[in-house]
Design a protein around this motif. Sequence first.
Motif, PDB file in Angstrom:
ATOM      1  N   ALA A   1     -29.894 -25.220 -10.770  1.00 42.07           N
ATOM      2  CA  ALA A   1     -31.042 -25.057  -9.875  1.00 42.07           C
ATOM      3  C   ALA A   1     -31.388 -26.379  -9.196  1.00 42.07           C
ATOM      4  O   ALA A   1     -31.718 -26.403  -7.998  1.00 42.07           O
ATOM      5  CB  ALA A   1     -32.244 -24.527 -10.646  1.00 42.07           C
ATOM      6  N   ASP A   2     -31.300 -27.489  -9.957  1.00 40.47           N
ATOM      7  CA  ASP A   2     -31.564 -28.809  -9.375  1.00 40.47           C
ATOM      8  C   ASP A   2     -30.556 -29.123  -8.268  1.00 40.47           C
ATOM      9  O   ASP A   2     -30.926 -29.604  -7.187  1.00 40.47           O
ATOM     10  CB  ASP A   2     -31.468 -29.898 -10.447  1.00 40.47           C
ATOM     11  CG  ASP A   2     -32.510 -29.769 -11.537  1.00 40.47           C
ATOM     12  OD1 ASP A   2     -33.619 -29.288 -11.245  1.00 40.47           O
ATOM     13  OD2 ASP A   2     -32.197 -30.126 -12.695  1.00 40.47           O
ATOM     14  N   ILE A   3     -29.277 -28.874  -8.529  1.00 42.30           N
ATOM     15  CA  ILE A   3     -28.233 -29.188  -7.548  1.00 42.30           C
ATOM     16  C   ILE A   3     -28.375 -28.297  -6.319  1.00 42.30           C
ATOM     17  O   ILE A   3     -28.214 -28.755  -5.184  1.00 42.30           O
ATOM     18  CB  ILE A   3     -26.838 -29.042  -8.188  1.00 42.30           C
ATOM     19  CG1 ILE A   3     -26.697 -30.001  -9.365  1.00 42.30           C
ATOM     20  CG2 ILE A   3     -25.748 -29.324  -7.161  1.00 42.30           C
ATOM     21  CD1 ILE A   3     -25.419 -29.811 -10.159  1.00 42.30           C
ATOM     22  N   THR A   4     -28.724 -27.029  -6.542  1.00 43.30           N
ATOM     23  CA  THR A   4     -28.922 -26.116  -5.418  1.00 43.30           C
ATOM     24  C   THR A   4     -30.060 -26.588  -4.531  1.00 43.30           C
ATOM     25  O   THR A   4     -29.938 -26.603  -3.298  1.00 43.30           O
ATOM     26  CB  THR A   4     -29.192 -24.690  -5.933  1.00 43.30           C
ATOM     27  OG1 THR A   4     -28.063 -24.241  -6.705  1.00 43.30           O
ATOM     28  CG2 THR A   4     -29.417 -23.728  -4.776  1.00 43.30           C
ATOM     29  N   ARG A   5     -31.171 -26.986  -5.141  1.00 41.63           N
ATOM     30  CA  ARG A   5     -32.299 -27.497  -4.349  1.00 41.63           C
ATOM     31  C   ARG A   5     -31.892 -28.736  -3.562  1.00 41.63           C
ATOM     32  O   ARG A   5     -32.256 -28.901  -2.390  1.00 41.63           O
ATOM     33  CB  ARG A   5     -33.485 -27.821  -5.264  1.00 41.63           C
ATOM     34  CG  ARG A   5     -34.312 -26.612  -5.671  1.00 41.63           C
ATOM     35  CD  ARG A   5     -35.633 -27.044  -6.295  1.00 41.63           C
ATOM     36  NE  ARG A   5     -35.431 -27.812  -7.525  1.00 41.63           N
ATOM     37  CZ  ARG A   5     -35.339 -27.259  -8.738  1.00 41.63           C
ATOM     38  NH1 ARG A   5     -35.414 -25.941  -8.869  1.00 41.63           N
ATOM     39  NH2 ARG A   5     -35.171 -28.020  -9.802  1.00 41.63           N
ATOM     40  N   ASN A   6     -31.142 -29.605  -4.208  1.00 42.27           N
ATOM     41  CA  ASN A   6     -30.721 -30.834  -3.543  1.00 42.27           C
ATOM     42  C   ASN A   6     -29.819 -30.532  -2.348  1.00 42.27           C
ATOM     43  O   ASN A   6     -29.953 -31.150  -1.280  1.00 42.27           O
ATOM     44  CB  ASN A   6     -29.980 -31.725  -4.544  1.00 42.27           C
ATOM     45  CG  ASN A   6     -29.805 -33.143  -4.036  1.00 42.27           C
ATOM     46  OD1 ASN A   6     -30.757 -33.907  -3.948  1.00 42.27           O
ATOM     47  ND2 ASN A   6     -28.578 -33.486  -3.676  1.00 42.27           N
ATOM     48  N   CYS A   7     -28.904 -29.569  -2.512  1.00 44.27           N
ATOM     49  CA  CYS A   7     -27.990 -29.232  -1.417  1.00 44.27           C
ATOM     50  C   CYS A   7     -28.715 -28.528  -0.271  1.00 44.27           C
ATOM     51  O   CYS A   7     -28.368 -28.714   0.901  1.00 44.27           O
ATOM     52  CB  CYS A   7     -26.833 -28.377  -1.939  1.00 44.27           C
ATOM     53  SG  CYS A   7     -25.649 -29.326  -2.937  1.00 44.27           S
ATOM     54  N   ARG A   8     -29.721 -27.729  -0.607  1.00 49.08           N
ATOM     55  CA  ARG A   8     -30.541 -27.130   0.461  1.00 49.08           C
ATOM     56  C   ARG A   8     -31.244 -28.228   1.268  1.00 49.08           C
ATOM     57  O   ARG A   8     -31.291 -28.185   2.503  1.00 49.08           O
ATOM     58  CB  ARG A   8     -31.574 -26.169  -0.128  1.00 49.08           C
ATOM     59  CG  ARG A   8     -31.041 -24.792  -0.487  1.00 49.08           C
ATOM     60  CD  ARG A   8     -32.168 -23.822  -0.777  1.00 49.08           C
ATOM     61  NE  ARG A   8     -31.670 -22.512  -1.147  1.00 49.08           N
ATOM     62  CZ  ARG A   8     -31.319 -21.569  -0.287  1.00 49.08           C
ATOM     63  NH1 ARG A   8     -31.426 -21.803   1.019  1.00 49.08           N
ATOM     64  NH2 ARG A   8     -30.871 -20.405  -0.710  1.00 49.08           N
ATOM     65  N   ALA A   9     -31.778 -29.218   0.559  1.00 48.84           N
ATOM     66  CA  ALA A   9     -32.454 -30.315   1.235  1.00 48.84           C
ATOM     67  C   ALA A   9     -31.464 -31.124   2.082  1.00 48.84           C
ATOM     68  O   ALA A   9     -31.792 -31.561   3.196  1.00 48.84           O
ATOM     69  CB  ALA A   9     -33.143 -31.219   0.216  1.00 48.84           C
ATOM     70  N   LEU A  10     -30.252 -31.318   1.560  1.00 52.87           N
ATOM     71  CA  LEU A  10     -29.221 -32.036   2.307  1.00 52.87           C
ATOM     72  C   LEU A  10     -28.903 -31.303   3.611  1.00 52.87           C
ATOM     73  O   LEU A  10     -28.826 -31.909   4.690  1.00 52.87           O
ATOM     74  CB  LEU A  10     -27.969 -32.168   1.433  1.00 52.87           C
ATOM     75  CG  LEU A  10     -26.844 -33.122   1.852  1.00 52.87           C
ATOM     76  CD1 LEU A  10     -25.936 -33.388   0.662  1.00 52.87           C
ATOM     77  CD2 LEU A  10     -26.016 -32.605   3.014  1.00 52.87           C
ATOM     78  N   LEU A  11     -28.735 -29.975   3.515  1.00 56.07           N
ATOM     79  CA  LEU A  11     -28.461 -29.190   4.716  1.00 56.07           C
ATOM     80  C   LEU A  11     -29.610 -29.259   5.706  1.00 56.07           C
ATOM     81  O   LEU A  11     -29.388 -29.307   6.925  1.00 56.07           O
ATOM     82  CB  LEU A  11     -28.177 -27.727   4.343  1.00 56.07           C
ATOM     83  CG  LEU A  11     -26.771 -27.421   3.852  1.00 56.07           C
ATOM     84  CD1 LEU A  11     -26.678 -25.988   3.343  1.00 56.07           C
ATOM     85  CD2 LEU A  11     -25.746 -27.640   4.963  1.00 56.07           C
ATOM     86  N   ASP A  12     -30.830 -29.274   5.205  1.00 54.34           N
ATOM     87  CA  ASP A  12     -31.979 -29.390   6.098  1.00 54.34           C
ATOM     88  C   ASP A  12     -31.932 -30.706   6.872  1.00 54.34           C
ATOM     89  O   ASP A  12     -32.279 -30.754   8.063  1.00 54.34           O
ATOM     90  CB  ASP A  12     -33.288 -29.298   5.313  1.00 54.34           C
ATOM     91  CG  ASP A  12     -33.600 -27.878   4.865  1.00 54.34           C
ATOM     92  OD1 ASP A  12     -33.028 -26.938   5.439  1.00 54.34           O
ATOM     93  OD2 ASP A  12     -34.409 -27.715   3.933  1.00 54.34           O
TER      94      ASP A  12
END
Length: 357
Positions: free
Chosen positions: A104-115
């Motif tokens: 879940a942490d990595i998913t949130r981080n990757c969503r933020a990266l894409l943003d």
Amino acid sequence: MQSPITIRLGARARRRIASEGLRAADVAIIPAAAGGPKGLVLHGLDLWLFGEFLRKAPRQRRLIGASIGAWRMAAGAFHDPVAAHKRLAHHYAHQRYAATVTSADITRNCRALLDEVLDGRGAEMLSNPDHHLSVIAVRGIGPLAQAAGSRWREAAGFLRAAAANAVSRKRLAGAMERVVFHDSRDDAAWLKQQFDAFATRFVDLSADNLRDALLASGSIPMVLQAVSGIAGAPDGAYWDGGLIDYHLHLPYQRDPGLVLYPHFSDYIVPGWLDKSMPWRRARDASLENVILVSPSQAFLAKLPNGKMPDRSDFKAYGQNHDTRIRDWTRAIGESERMAEAFARWVEKPDLKVTVPF
């Protein structure tokens, strides 16, 4: 001095370059492989390709990728692709994680990266007059259809899928199907006639599903969470497109144009689970119009640790983020030498320094 690049040519590409040179107007498809941090070593080539070479001859082109390859091709579809590629390389290299991290942490981080990469302007990719983006993801079927949300079921499902793939790549088609999220202006006809064992679904990219499609394309099983509820797409759990299309072994020969493929490897592996099976490397007619440009062994030997960045670095460097970021940033900078070498070759192609598939 040894060249920083290796160039492989399919037979048709070789003949065309021998008679006409390599012209930007002849390039019809740009593929980009999955591979996580390995894609950073292609940054210089991406900047040259989208910032200089292709701009000399605007035309409709297909940009297609999986995982980080999809993210790189999305950057290439911006009105200012150079700025977008720089955002991607910077934010990807500067990822930081706690010592204990969950999917879940990595998913949130990757969503933020894409943003950060999309910068609120993702619609630019869907209106680019020349570049039509396609993003490859995988949708679980069979046991994997019910695996999302349960780490145990997910692990069991992918273990069964890996065992099936070890017997035959065709058997993997019983566990997952390919989903191509594509620009609605591109009918994706070159992919719609069956070319391998996998069922393929086609979904129009839109402002409503662009970010989810890009995230799904890079959602490594057991590392990131599966993506579900993607607008316009069939229900189900979506994972990394590299599971089926690691190096994008696609029917390129169906296009009369050339395929210019910047790649971190000098060979093409069909699926991620085929990495340890050299007998499955692509050597067929689908590559006849492909120009594959990759880092040479001499180039890699001069990078930090004598290799390109890869996902194992997160564990190897641990909490020493600053050192990893420094080394990855150096590798990104060194990639300019690859671009300079290829630009010189394009200006005056020397077929003697190339190798066939």
